[in-house]
Scaffold this active site. Sequence first.
Site, PDB file in Angstrom:
ATOM      1  N   LYS A 191      20.083  57.662  -0.239  1.00  0.00           N
ATOM      2  CA  LYS A 191      19.970  57.650   1.274  1.00  0.00           C
ATOM      3  C   LYS A 191      20.122  58.869   2.055  1.00  0.00           C
ATOM      4  O   LYS A 191      21.151  59.932   1.470  1.00  0.00           O
ATOM      5  CB  LYS A 191      21.279  56.902   1.868  1.00  0.00           C
ATOM      6  CG  LYS A 191      20.845  56.018   3.123  1.00  0.00           C
ATOM      7  CD  LYS A 191      22.050  55.136   3.222  1.00  0.00           C
ATOM      8  CE  LYS A 191      21.919  54.227   4.439  1.00  0.00           C
ATOM      9  NZ  LYS A 191      23.181  53.663   4.653  1.00  0.00           N
TER      10      LYS A 191
HETATM   11  C1  E4P Z   1      23.390  50.901   6.877  1.00  0.00           C
HETATM   12  O1  E4P Z   1      22.639  51.511   6.268  1.00  0.00           O
HETATM   13  C2  E4P Z   1      23.937  51.776   8.102  1.00  0.00           C
HETATM   14  O2  E4P Z   1      24.896  52.738   7.614  1.00  0.00           O
HETATM   15  C3  E4P Z   1      24.891  50.745   8.849  1.00  0.00           C
HETATM   16  O3  E4P Z   1      24.166  49.693   8.964  1.00  0.00           O
HETATM   17  C4  E4P Z   1      25.350  51.137  10.224  1.00  0.00           C
HETATM   18  O4  E4P Z   1      26.175  49.982  10.678  1.00  0.00           O
HETATM   19  P1  E4P Z   1      27.145  50.493  11.892  1.00  0.00           P
HETATM   20  O5  E4P Z   1      26.205  51.001  13.008  1.00  0.00           O
HETATM   21  O6  E4P Z   1      27.693  49.091  12.327  1.00  0.00           O
HETATM   22  O7  E4P Z   1      28.050  51.558  11.504  1.00  0.00           O
END
Ligand code: E4P
Length: 219
Positions: A83
Amino acid sequence: MKFFIDSADLKELRDLADTGLVDGVTTNPSLIAKSGRNMLDVIKEICAVVTGPVSAEVTATDHATMLAEGRKLAKLAPNVAVKVPLTPDGLKTCKALSNEGTKVNVTLCFSAAQAILAAKAGAAFISPFVGRLDDVGTDGMALIADICRIYAAYPAIKTEVLVASVRHPIHVVEAAKLGAHVATLPPNVLRQMYNHPLTDKGLAAFLADWQKTGQSILG
Ligand code: E4P
């Protein structure tokens, strides 16, 4: 629609993987910090729990270090998806890792313009954050609609729309209506999706009537 689980909590992940409904996992530095564990150990263990992609996020911000981190993370298991954040260096890293055959999830996407760039950089997944957009008074789901429409207009784009920052089952339903490929769900959201009071009420009535028959299917 594929379901990923947005968590680095091994107990939760094992529990939910048992449902047979989980296609992958996403993590981010905040979720790793919350687990209180060593990132490389946690990612390796998660990769053994699910066969689908497990997103592991780089933490550097310059291309050279991101690339080195991405290569190291990719070696942890065959199902690691690296990522990277949606920055110029992140997309440069996305292109390089994708060319090497590593799946890349481009995260922190908040606009359709950014999603176009990620597709051009060869991302396997683009992660638009619906909940965080809703939080600032912008319609997160409208962004999903835009990205799905744009990607569908170019059959050569293979990037999957991974709906992130999901807060409740309605986000999942709306994203599914738009044809988004994946939603990454916090564990509580997947559990909430099962619930309906009429299911509970109906089951209680069926079981009460069944008990009156004195029968047992297994004898
Ligand atoms: C996933 O890939 C993201 O990092 C995550 O869904 C972010 O979610 P949040 O906005 O609840 O932290």
